[in-house]
Motif scaffolding. Sequence first.
Motif, PDB file in Angstrom:
ATOM      1  N   MET A   1     -19.304  10.645  53.859  1.00 22.43           N
ATOM      2  CA  MET A   1     -20.813  10.524  53.646  1.00 22.43           C
ATOM      3  C   MET A   1     -20.919  11.765  52.685  1.00 22.43           C
ATOM      4  O   MET A   1     -20.523  12.892  52.876  1.00 22.43           O
ATOM      5  CB  MET A   1     -21.724  10.652  54.705  1.00 22.43           C
ATOM      6  N   ALA A   2     -21.379  11.799  51.418  1.00 21.03           N
ATOM      7  CA  ALA A   2     -21.711  12.999  50.583  1.00 21.03           C
ATOM      8  C   ALA A   2     -22.830  13.614  50.903  1.00 21.03           C
ATOM      9  O   ALA A   2     -24.026  13.212  51.500  1.00 21.03           O
ATOM     10  CB  ALA A   2     -21.795  12.507  49.296  1.00 21.03           C
ATOM     11  N   PHE A   3     -22.986  14.986  50.766  1.00 21.41           N
ATOM     12  CA  PHE A   3     -24.137  15.848  51.076  1.00 21.41           C
ATOM     13  C   PHE A   3     -24.964  15.863  49.755  1.00 21.41           C
ATOM     14  O   PHE A   3     -24.505  15.932  48.644  1.00 21.41           O
ATOM     15  CB  PHE A   3     -23.571  17.200  51.270  1.00 21.41           C
ATOM     16  N   HIS A   4     -26.226  15.346  50.123  1.00 17.42           N
ATOM     17  CA  HIS A   4     -27.130  15.447  48.864  1.00 17.42           C
ATOM     18  C   HIS A   4     -28.551  16.382  49.398  1.00 17.42           C
ATOM     19  O   HIS A   4     -29.040  16.151  50.307  1.00 17.42           O
ATOM     20  CB  HIS A   4     -27.700  13.859  48.548  1.00 17.42           C
ATOM     21  N   ILE A   5     -28.921  17.277  48.460  1.00 16.46           N
ATOM     22  CA  ILE A   5     -29.957  18.365  48.848  1.00 16.46           C
ATOM     23  C   ILE A   5     -31.181  17.459  49.100  1.00 16.46           C
ATOM     24  O   ILE A   5     -32.320  17.765  49.717  1.00 16.46           O
ATOM     25  CB  ILE A   5     -30.098  19.085  47.854  1.00 16.46           C
ATOM     26  N   LYS A   6     -31.573  16.185  48.367  1.00 14.62           N
ATOM     27  CA  LYS A   6     -32.737  15.415  48.283  1.00 14.62           C
ATOM     28  C   LYS A   6     -32.843  15.027  49.839  1.00 14.62           C
ATOM     29  O   LYS A   6     -34.100  14.710  50.145  1.00 14.62           O
ATOM     30  CB  LYS A   6     -32.742  14.354  47.272  1.00 14.62           C
ATOM     31  N   ASP A   7     -31.794  14.705  50.498  1.00 16.93           N
ATOM     32  CA  ASP A   7     -32.108  14.291  51.925  1.00 16.93           C
ATOM     33  C   ASP A   7     -32.583  15.303  52.910  1.00 16.93           C
ATOM     34  O   ASP A   7     -33.127  15.056  53.793  1.00 16.93           O
ATOM     35  CB  ASP A   7     -30.643  13.775  52.603  1.00 16.93           C
ATOM     36  N   PHE A   8     -32.505  16.512  52.506  1.00 20.26           N
ATOM     37  CA  PHE A   8     -33.031  17.573  53.245  1.00 20.26           C
ATOM     38  C   PHE A   8     -34.308  18.328  52.707  1.00 20.26           C
ATOM     39  O   PHE A   8     -34.646  19.442  53.167  1.00 20.26           O
ATOM     40  CB  PHE A   8     -32.008  18.522  53.652  1.00 20.26           C
ATOM     41  N   GLN A   9     -34.745  17.680  51.446  1.00 26.72           N
ATOM     42  CA  GLN A   9     -35.866  18.233  51.067  1.00 26.72           C
ATOM     43  C   GLN A   9     -37.038  18.748  51.597  1.00 26.72           C
ATOM     44  O   GLN A   9     -37.889  19.797  51.479  1.00 26.72           O
ATOM     45  CB  GLN A   9     -36.315  17.671  49.536  1.00 26.72           C
ATOM     46  N   THR A  10     -37.495  17.812  52.582  1.00 27.01           N
ATOM     47  CA  THR A  10     -38.747  18.190  53.541  1.00 27.01           C
ATOM     48  C   THR A  10     -38.360  19.440  54.202  1.00 27.01           C
ATOM     49  O   THR A  10     -38.924  20.371  54.427  1.00 27.01           O
ATOM     50  CB  THR A  10     -39.101  17.110  54.276  1.00 27.01           C
ATOM     51  N   TYR A  11     -37.217  19.517  54.843  1.00 27.17           N
ATOM     52  CA  TYR A  11     -36.855  20.802  55.610  1.00 27.17           C
ATOM     53  C   TYR A  11     -36.968  21.939  54.825  1.00 27.17           C
ATOM     54  O   TYR A  11     -37.236  23.237  55.374  1.00 27.17           O
ATOM     55  CB  TYR A  11     -35.652  20.400  56.521  1.00 27.17           C
ATOM     56  N   ILE A  12     -36.174  21.805  53.635  1.00 27.69           N
ATOM     57  CA  ILE A  12     -36.192  23.135  52.888  1.00 27.69           C
ATOM     58  C   ILE A  12     -37.634  23.446  52.526  1.00 27.69           C
ATOM     59  O   ILE A  12     -38.114  24.698  52.454  1.00 27.69           O
ATOM     60  CB  ILE A  12     -35.283  22.716  51.407  1.00 27.69           C
ATOM     61  N   TYR A  13     -38.503  22.583  52.323  1.00 35.55           N
ATOM     62  CA  TYR A  13     -39.915  23.046  51.837  1.00 35.55           C
ATOM     63  C   TYR A  13     -40.595  23.432  53.044  1.00 35.55           C
ATOM     64  O   TYR A  13     -41.272  24.720  52.811  1.00 35.55           O
ATOM     65  CB  TYR A  13     -40.737  21.769  51.345  1.00 35.55           C
ATOM     66  N   ILE A  14     -40.314  23.090  54.082  1.00 34.47           N
ATOM     67  CA  ILE A  14     -40.969  23.635  55.356  1.00 34.47           C
ATOM     68  C   ILE A  14     -40.504  25.110  55.564  1.00 34.47           C
ATOM     69  O   ILE A  14     -41.231  26.002  55.959  1.00 34.47           O
ATOM     70  CB  ILE A  14     -40.837  22.973  56.606  1.00 34.47           C
ATOM     71  N   ILE A  15     -39.245  25.356  55.471  1.00 32.48           N
ATOM     72  CA  ILE A  15     -38.612  26.759  55.438  1.00 32.48           C
ATOM     73  C   ILE A  15     -39.100  27.735  54.500  1.00 32.48           C
ATOM     74  O   ILE A  15     -39.599  28.817  54.881  1.00 32.48           O
ATOM     75  CB  ILE A  15     -37.226  26.495  55.448  1.00 32.48           C
ATOM     76  N   LEU A  16     -39.064  27.175  53.145  1.00 36.19           N
ATOM     77  CA  LEU A  16     -39.559  28.066  52.220  1.00 36.19           C
ATOM     78  C   LEU A  16     -41.206  28.447  52.434  1.00 36.19           C
ATOM     79  O   LEU A  16     -41.423  29.447  51.999  1.00 36.19           O
ATOM     80  CB  LEU A  16     -39.387  27.538  50.764  1.00 36.19           C
ATOM     81  N   ASP A  76     -45.310  10.456  49.211  1.00 35.36           N
ATOM     82  CA  ASP A  76     -44.358   9.448  48.569  1.00 35.36           C
ATOM     83  C   ASP A  76     -43.870   8.660  49.897  1.00 35.36           C
ATOM     84  O   ASP A  76     -43.480   7.330  49.666  1.00 35.36           O
ATOM     85  CB  ASP A  76     -43.352  10.175  47.816  1.00 35.36           C
ATOM     86  N   VAL A  77     -43.199   9.310  50.967  1.00 37.52           N
ATOM     87  CA  VAL A  77     -42.794   8.651  51.887  1.00 37.52           C
ATOM     88  C   VAL A  77     -43.775   7.575  52.591  1.00 37.52           C
ATOM     89  O   VAL A  77     -43.358   6.660  52.943  1.00 37.52           O
ATOM     90  CB  VAL A  77     -42.500   9.724  53.071  1.00 37.52           C
ATOM     91  N   SER A 103     -37.917   6.071  45.582  1.00 39.14           N
ATOM     92  CA  SER A 103     -36.579   6.127  46.190  1.00 39.14           C
ATOM     93  C   SER A 103     -35.435   7.108  45.416  1.00 39.14           C
ATOM     94  O   SER A 103     -34.613   7.902  46.008  1.00 39.14           O
ATOM     95  CB  SER A 103     -35.888   4.822  46.410  1.00 39.14           C
ATOM     96  N   GLN A 104     -35.736   7.337  44.216  1.00 41.03           N
ATOM     97  CA  GLN A 104     -34.833   8.221  43.375  1.00 41.03           C
ATOM     98  C   GLN A 104     -35.293   9.733  43.736  1.00 41.03           C
ATOM     99  O   GLN A 104     -34.499  10.636  43.813  1.00 41.03           O
ATOM    100  CB  GLN A 104     -35.076   7.958  41.937  1.00 41.03           C
ATOM    101  N   LEU A 106     -36.690  10.749  46.558  1.00 41.03           N
ATOM    102  CA  LEU A 106     -36.712  10.951  47.993  1.00 41.03           C
ATOM    103  C   LEU A 106     -35.037  10.974  48.577  1.00 41.03           C
ATOM    104  O   LEU A 106     -34.935  11.803  49.577  1.00 41.03           O
ATOM    105  CB  LEU A 106     -37.468   9.989  48.879  1.00 41.03           C
ATOM    106  N   GLY A 107     -34.254  10.375  47.714  1.00 38.21           N
ATOM    107  CA  GLY A 107     -32.792  10.606  48.188  1.00 38.21           C
ATOM    108  C   GLY A 107     -32.046   9.350  48.437  1.00 38.21           C
ATOM    109  O   GLY A 107     -32.647   8.257  48.499  1.00 38.21           O
ATOM    110  N   THR A 108     -30.841   9.483  48.838  1.00 35.08           N
ATOM    111  CA  THR A 108     -29.962   8.205  49.325  1.00 35.08           C
ATOM    112  C   THR A 108     -30.464   7.380  50.625  1.00 35.08           C
ATOM    113  O   THR A 108     -30.438   6.025  50.218  1.00 35.08           O
ATOM    114  CB  THR A 108     -28.676   8.807  49.735  1.00 35.08           C
ATOM    115  N   THR A 109     -31.013   8.085  51.422  1.00 35.02           N
ATOM    116  CA  THR A 109     -31.617   7.322  52.702  1.00 35.02           C
ATOM    117  C   THR A 109     -32.612   6.255  52.061  1.00 35.02           C
ATOM    118  O   THR A 109     -32.692   5.153  52.526  1.00 35.02           O
ATOM    119  CB  THR A 109     -32.314   7.994  53.651  1.00 35.02           C
ATOM    120  N   TYR A 110     -33.447   6.768  51.209  1.00 31.39           N
ATOM    121  CA  TYR A 110     -34.481   5.513  51.029  1.00 31.39           C
ATOM    122  C   TYR A 110     -33.950   4.781  49.791  1.00 31.39           C
ATOM    123  O   TYR A 110     -34.551   3.643  49.710  1.00 31.39           O
ATOM    124  CB  TYR A 110     -35.736   6.705  50.052  1.00 31.39           C
ATOM    125  N   LYS A 111     -32.971   5.229  49.035  1.00 32.48           N
ATOM    126  CA  LYS A 111     -32.284   3.995  47.998  1.00 32.48           C
ATOM    127  C   LYS A 111     -31.707   2.930  48.773  1.00 32.48           C
ATOM    128  O   LYS A 111     -32.069   1.937  48.541  1.00 32.48           O
ATOM    129  CB  LYS A 111     -31.060   4.810  46.977  1.00 32.48           C
TER     130      LYS A 111
END
Length: 124
Positions: A1-16, A76-77, A103-104, A106-111
């Motif tokens: 399974m590849a690592f994609h930053i878009k899959d974690f963007q909500t967590y990144i936004y909350i932290i920042l 979007d979600v 879906s583009q 939001l990342g792979t999960t939504y695709k």
Amino acid sequence: MAFHIKDFQTYIYIILMAIGLTLFVISSNDLIFGNKVLIDNGITFKSAGPWNYWIFTLGIIMTILFVYLYAKTMRDVSKFRQLVESDSKYGFIKNIKELEAISQRLGTTYKERLAEAKERWKIK
């Protein structure tokens, strides 16, 4: 399974957003409020001198920016879920371009979820 930053963007936004809010609170205490409890416990940017104004500005900008990005992502979600879980094939087909764009973003999960919904409705 590849690592994609878009899959974690909500967590990144909350932290920042939390970092920006922390910078804003500490620097506003130094510049505006002067609460001795925080200053006496070493929670201060007084040693930054005139840079404290820039830290204050950065805190405001980061907080506003990442609150906006988080709200946009959550919108979007919500829209994606509403469109994918609809009972109407016509409504799904009508909004397929928008679903693909969302879906583009939001990342792979939504695709994957969109691909499953396409299979369910038997759409290429």
